[in-house]
Design an enzyme around this catalytic site. Structure first.
Site, mmCIF file in Angstrom:
data_model
loop_
_atom_site.group_PDB
_atom_site.id
_atom_site.type_symbol
_atom_site.label_atom_id
_atom_site.label_comp_id
_atom_site.label_asym_id
_atom_site.label_seq_id
_atom_site.Cartn_x
_atom_site.Cartn_y
_atom_site.Cartn_z
ATOM 1 N N ASP A 121 33.286 36.068 49.717
ATOM 2 C CA ASP A 121 33.732 36.317 48.346
ATOM 3 C C ASP A 121 35.082 37.018 48.331
ATOM 4 O O ASP A 121 35.306 37.946 47.563
ATOM 5 C CB ASP A 121 32.690 37.134 47.568
ATOM 6 C CG ASP A 121 32.908 37.024 46.052
ATOM 7 O OD1 ASP A 121 33.525 36.035 45.608
ATOM 8 O OD2 ASP A 121 32.477 37.934 45.322
ATOM 9 N N LYS A 127 38.564 37.378 47.188
ATOM 10 C CA LYS A 127 39.379 36.970 46.037
ATOM 11 C C LYS A 127 40.199 38.192 45.644
ATOM 12 O O LYS A 127 39.836 39.319 46.028
ATOM 13 C CB LYS A 127 38.501 36.479 44.888
ATOM 14 C CG LYS A 127 37.425 37.455 44.497
ATOM 15 C CD LYS A 127 36.535 36.921 43.419
ATOM 16 C CE LYS A 127 35.383 37.888 43.214
ATOM 17 N NZ LYS A 127 34.518 37.604 42.129
ATOM 18 N N ASN A 161 38.636 41.518 44.746
ATOM 19 C CA ASN A 161 37.907 42.260 45.776
ATOM 20 C C ASN A 161 38.835 42.862 46.829
ATOM 21 O O ASN A 161 38.376 43.332 47.863
ATOM 22 C CB ASN A 161 36.886 41.352 46.483
ATOM 23 C CG ASN A 161 35.702 41.063 45.601
ATOM 24 O OD1 ASN A 161 35.491 41.768 44.613
ATOM 25 N ND2 ASN A 161 34.950 40.034 45.929
ATOM 26 N N ASP A 216 33.858 45.323 48.349
ATOM 27 C CA ASP A 216 32.808 44.533 47.744
ATOM 28 C C ASP A 216 32.191 43.512 48.696
ATOM 29 O O ASP A 216 32.614 42.357 48.764
ATOM 30 C CB ASP A 216 33.347 43.807 46.499
ATOM 31 C CG ASP A 216 32.229 43.501 45.520
ATOM 32 O OD1 ASP A 216 31.068 43.478 45.959
ATOM 33 O OD2 ASP A 216 32.515 43.288 44.338
ATOM 34 N N THR A 231 33.012 32.591 44.403
ATOM 35 C CA THR A 231 33.694 32.326 43.136
ATOM 36 C C THR A 231 34.364 30.961 43.211
ATOM 37 O O THR A 231 34.994 30.640 44.196
ATOM 38 C CB THR A 231 34.757 33.419 42.891
ATOM 39 O OG1 THR A 231 34.141 34.668 43.084
ATOM 40 C CG2 THR A 231 35.333 33.325 41.508
HETATM 41 P P1 AMP Z 1 33.608 47.342 41.212
HETATM 42 O O1 AMP Z 1 32.390 47.822 40.513
HETATM 43 O O2 AMP Z 1 33.539 47.523 42.689
HETATM 44 O O3 AMP Z 1 34.018 45.952 40.789
HETATM 45 O O4 AMP Z 1 34.792 48.325 40.745
HETATM 46 C C1 AMP Z 1 35.281 48.362 39.435
HETATM 47 C C2 AMP Z 1 36.742 48.792 39.456
HETATM 48 O O5 AMP Z 1 36.881 50.117 39.919
HETATM 49 C C3 AMP Z 1 37.606 47.958 40.397
HETATM 50 O O6 AMP Z 1 38.056 46.834 39.770
HETATM 51 C C4 AMP Z 1 38.729 48.915 40.769
HETATM 52 O O7 AMP Z 1 39.747 48.883 39.804
HETATM 53 C C5 AMP Z 1 38.049 50.264 40.722
HETATM 54 N N1 AMP Z 1 37.624 50.661 42.071
HETATM 55 C C6 AMP Z 1 36.494 50.273 42.707
HETATM 56 N N2 AMP Z 1 36.408 50.828 43.927
HETATM 57 C C7 AMP Z 1 37.525 51.591 44.072
HETATM 58 C C8 AMP Z 1 38.029 52.422 45.141
HETATM 59 N N3 AMP Z 1 37.353 52.548 46.266
HETATM 60 N N4 AMP Z 1 39.205 53.036 44.949
HETATM 61 C C9 AMP Z 1 39.886 52.876 43.787
HETATM 62 N N5 AMP Z 1 39.481 52.117 42.757
HETATM 63 C C10 AMP Z 1 38.307 51.476 42.893
#
Ligand code: AMP
Length: 294
Positions: free
Chosen positions: A140, A142, A145, A158, A175
Site C-alpha cells: 500500500d 502511495k 503513506n 502505515d 489502492t
Molecule cells: P493516519 O491515521 O496514519 O492516516 O494519520 C493521519 C494524519 O496524521 C496523516 O495524514 C499525517 O498528516 C499525520 N501523521 C500521522 N502520523 C504522523 C507522524 N508520525 N508524524 C507526523 N504526522 C503524522
C-alpha cells in the site's frame, strides 16, 4: 540513546506523555504531537478508539501492523516505538515526521524536480529492499503513506496492508491507482508488486498524477491491465527517467527491474542526492533496542 522511548518492553501509559497539537486525522484515529515527560523525547501519538476497531473488525490487521512496524529499523521506515491502551483507546508511540505527508508537498508543487524524485525513489527502494529482506511486502505504498522528517527524509508509514510472508499471496488489497495487474486480477502476487508501485510513484512524482488515472475505476483497471502508459509532453522529463518507469511498469512481474537494479540505474545514480543517501545507512541500534528485540 537512552532518551529515546525505544524499549517496547516498557509499560507506557498516558501519564508518561504531554500531549501537544493535533497532527492529523486518519480513518481510524487521530494523531497528536507528544513529548515523553522523562526524556523530553518528541513523538507522534496515534490514538485509535477500540469501538472503531470492533466496528470495522480490524483487530488482526492492527496487531499485524504493530508487530511488523515494531520489528523494522531502517532510516526510511517510520519507527513504532511501542504502544499501550486504556479501556477505550489504543495509543501508538510513533516517530514524529515533522514535515508531514509527501502527498501535501507533491500537491503544493504540482510535480517534483528530477533530483527530488530520484532521491525519494532511491530512499523508497532501499527501504523496500530492507522490508523484502525481512519478508515484508508493503502493498500500500502511495504518497499519503509517505511522510517526511525535519530533514526531508522519506519515511514509509502505515503498515495496515502489509504482510509478512514467504509465499505468494492471494488477497486483493491496496489502492486502485497503485495496484499491479496481478493484484487487480486477484492472482497470486509477491514482492514485485512493490516494484510496480515504485514505477507508478516515480511517474506521479515527475508528472503530478499517477500514470493510469481515469474517470472511472473500470477505466483505471483496463488501463493498468493493458499497461496503457504514455508520457505527456510537459513537464519535460528526461529519457532516463522514462526508461526507468518503463522498466518497472511491466505486466510480467518477473521481468520488472529488481530493487538492486533500480539503485544502480543511471537516472538514480545521476539524480539522487548523495547526502540523503549517506543517511541511508541504518542508525546504530541502541542498547535499549537490543533489549527490546531480544
Ligand atoms: P493516519 O491515521 O496514519 O492516516 O494519520 C493521519 C494524519 O496524521 C496523516 O495524514 C499525517 O498528516 C499525520 N501523521 C500521522 N502520523 C504522523 C507522524 N508520525 N508524524 C507526523 N504526522 C503524522
Amino acid at each position: 540513546m537512552n532518551t529515546q522511548p525505544t524499549n517496547p518492553k516498557r509499560e507506557w501509559s498516558l501519564k508518561d506523555f504531554e500531549i501537544g497539537k493535533p497532527l492529523g486525522r486518519g480513518k481510524f484515529g487521530r494523531v497528536y504531537l507528544a513529548r515523553e515527560v522523562q526524556s523530553k523525547y518528541i513523538v507522534a501519538l496515534k490514538i485509535i478508539f477500540k469501538e472503531q476497531i470492533e466496528k470495522y473488525r480490524i483487530h488482526h490487521q492492527l496487531r499485524r501492523e504493530m508487530e511488523i512496524q515494531t520489528s523494522l529499523h531502517h532510516p526510511n521506515v517510520l519507527r513504532l516505538y511501542g504502544w499501550f491502551h486504556d479501556s477505550e483507546r489504543i495509543f501508538l508511540i510513533l516517530e514524529y515526521a515533522h514535515r508531514g505527508e509527501l502527498y501535501r508537498e507533491l500537491r503544493k508543487n504540482g510535480y517534483l524536480s528530477e533530483n527530488q524524485a530520484a532521491t525519494y525513489i532511491a530512499s523508497l527502494t532501499r527501504a523496500l529492499a530492507y522490508c523484502h529482506e525481512k519478508h515484508v511486502i508493503h502493498r500500500d505504498i502511495k504518497p499519503e503513506n509517505l511522510l517526511l522528517d525535519h530533514k526531508g527524509r522519506l519515511k514509509i508509514a502505515d503498515f495496515g496492508w502489509s504482510v509478512q510472508s514467504r509465499s505468494k499471496r492471494h488477497t486483493m488489497c491496496g489502492t486502485l491507482d497503485y495496484l499491479a495487474p496481478e493484484m487487480i486480477e486477484n492472482k497470486a502476487h509477491d514482492y514485485a508488486v512493490d516494484n510496480w508501485t515504485l514505477g507508478v510513484l516515480c511517474y506521479e512524482f515527475l508528472y503530478g498524477f499517477p500514470p493510469f488515472e481515469a474517470e472511472s475505476q473500470g477505466d483505471t483497471f483496463r488501463r493498468i491491465m493493458k499497461v496503457d502508459l504514455s508520457f505527456p509532453p510537459t513537464p519535460i522529463v528526461s529519457a532516463e527517467a522514462k526508461s526507468l518507469i518503463s522498466r518497472l511498469l511491466v505486466k510480467d512481474s518477473s521481468k520488472r527491474l529488481s530493487l538492486q537494479k533500480i539503485i544502480e540505474h543511471p537516472w538514480i545514480v545521476k539524480n539522487a542526492d548523495p547526502y540523503n543517501q549517506e543517511d541511508m545507512v541504518p542508525e546504530p541500534v541502541s542498547q535499549e533496542d537490543d533489549e527490546g528485540d531480544a
